[in-house]
Design an enzyme around this catalytic site. Sequence first.
Site, mmCIF file in Angstrom:
data_model
loop_
_atom_site.group_PDB
_atom_site.id
_atom_site.type_symbol
_atom_site.label_atom_id
_atom_site.label_comp_id
_atom_site.label_asym_id
_atom_site.label_seq_id
_atom_site.Cartn_x
_atom_site.Cartn_y
_atom_site.Cartn_z
ATOM 1 N N THR A 42 -5.560 -1.320 7.201
ATOM 2 C CA THR A 42 -5.679 -2.776 7.264
ATOM 3 C C THR A 42 -7.066 -3.183 7.742
ATOM 4 O O THR A 42 -7.398 -4.369 7.748
ATOM 5 C CB THR A 42 -4.627 -3.358 8.234
ATOM 6 O OG1 THR A 42 -4.772 -2.731 9.525
ATOM 7 C CG2 THR A 42 -3.216 -3.097 7.717
ATOM 8 N N ASP A 92 -1.241 6.782 6.538
ATOM 9 C CA ASP A 92 -1.263 5.371 6.903
ATOM 10 C C ASP A 92 -2.166 5.181 8.123
ATOM 11 O O ASP A 92 -2.370 6.110 8.911
ATOM 12 C CB ASP A 92 0.161 4.901 7.215
ATOM 13 C CG ASP A 92 0.286 3.390 7.155
ATOM 14 O OD1 ASP A 92 -0.665 2.724 6.699
ATOM 15 O OD2 ASP A 92 1.346 2.874 7.561
ATOM 16 N N LYS A 112 0.832 -1.213 0.000
ATOM 17 C CA LYS A 112 0.000 0.000 0.000
ATOM 18 C C LYS A 112 0.866 1.262 0.000
ATOM 19 O O LYS A 112 0.617 2.204 -0.768
ATOM 20 C CB LYS A 112 -0.940 -0.024 1.207
ATOM 21 C CG LYS A 112 -1.966 -1.162 1.177
ATOM 22 C CD LYS A 112 -2.934 -1.088 2.325
ATOM 23 C CE LYS A 112 -2.300 -1.463 3.643
ATOM 24 N NZ LYS A 112 -1.904 -2.888 3.725
ATOM 25 N N THR A 113 1.881 1.284 0.847
ATOM 26 C CA THR A 113 2.770 2.445 0.902
ATOM 27 C C THR A 113 3.547 2.596 -0.401
ATOM 28 O O THR A 113 3.707 3.709 -0.925
ATOM 29 C CB THR A 113 3.744 2.313 2.087
ATOM 30 O OG1 THR A 113 2.992 2.156 3.301
ATOM 31 C CG2 THR A 113 4.636 3.537 2.197
ATOM 32 N N ARG A 161 6.385 -8.395 1.793
ATOM 33 C CA ARG A 161 7.258 -7.968 2.893
ATOM 34 C C ARG A 161 7.857 -9.161 3.613
ATOM 35 O O ARG A 161 9.034 -9.168 3.967
ATOM 36 C CB ARG A 161 6.483 -7.088 3.878
ATOM 37 C CG ARG A 161 7.338 -6.537 5.020
ATOM 38 C CD ARG A 161 6.501 -5.709 5.974
ATOM 39 N NE ARG A 161 5.957 -4.538 5.322
ATOM 40 C CZ ARG A 161 4.956 -3.821 5.811
ATOM 41 N NH1 ARG A 161 4.369 -4.179 6.935
ATOM 42 N NH2 ARG A 161 4.528 -2.749 5.158
#
Length: 336
Positions: free
Chosen positions: A159, A110, A65-66, A218
């Site tokens: 999330t 975020d 997302k980032t 990740r």
Amino acid sequence: MDGNLDPHLKQEEEKVEVKLRPEKLAEFIGQQKLKEQMDIFLRAAKSRGESLDHVLFYGPPGLGKTTLAFLIAREMGGSIKITSGPALARAGDLASILTGLKKGDFLFIDEIHRLNKIVEETLYSAMEDYCLDIVLGKGPSAKTVRLKLQKFTIVGATTRIGLVSGPMRDRFGYVQQLDFYDDEPLSHIVIRTAAVLGVKIDPEAAAEIARRSRGTPRVANRLLRRVRDYAQINQAHPGQTQWSALTKTEQDSQPVITLKHVRESLSLLGVDESGLSDADRKYLEVVKLQYGGGPVGVENIAAALTEDVGTITEVYEPFLMKKGLVKRTPRGRVVS
């Protein structure tokens, strides 16, 4: 897993993640449908000479997302500022950021589901009308001043989409979900990351890491770095575990990661062939043995694991549910 990382190690991991991020949207691996949609939206906005509509990305942590926020800002030629929901404690904090944005800039928020209610309501007019209403003074003498803002784009990430209020969701022009990755794109990510890190990896080794990465880039990158450490120590000196015992020449030698290295190192880390960690297995054991397979409330599970409820629901359970190992029912969690 994110919830169990030492703060210093987590900071180091985040620095590496920044280094590994692609430079262009076309280089972003996976999420093909989302990429195709975003490409259309970006090209349309650029052809009209307008700012991009506000974007909301949601999905489990570690899916990009980032990274996508940075990429779309770069594609649109704007700069991006970064903050988070908990960091915007007061409306004044938001005002100081928004008034500093130029036309076409991006603001990435975020954990947007954790915005303070007052800050969220202040954000409504900024998103819709590009205006900011500031209250000066208190009591009968208080007055409202409306500040005009440049046209900017907010990119939100969460999330927990269910905790984002309806009025907030409705103000985003694009609401996009990121889902867990399949093994093939994850394998490509592992190979790309290995090249960035300057190590060689066999294709079958990359595929094995991908299979054990919980469908999350990740996690794949993190496992690759740990496998790289193991391969560097054990390649030329099997059984050698002390880095300080190697000569500088041996330390500088480039490791080649093989399938054997992956299996041995991930076994050492407690990551099994399905990607389950020791923490996942402990979760399943608590529900199965202590509570007879469920149903059991998430608060009881969190207490038994000495974890907070947020870590259980956001880190542990999404993958366990995807694998069909856990079900959420109105009465509690059940091991299937």
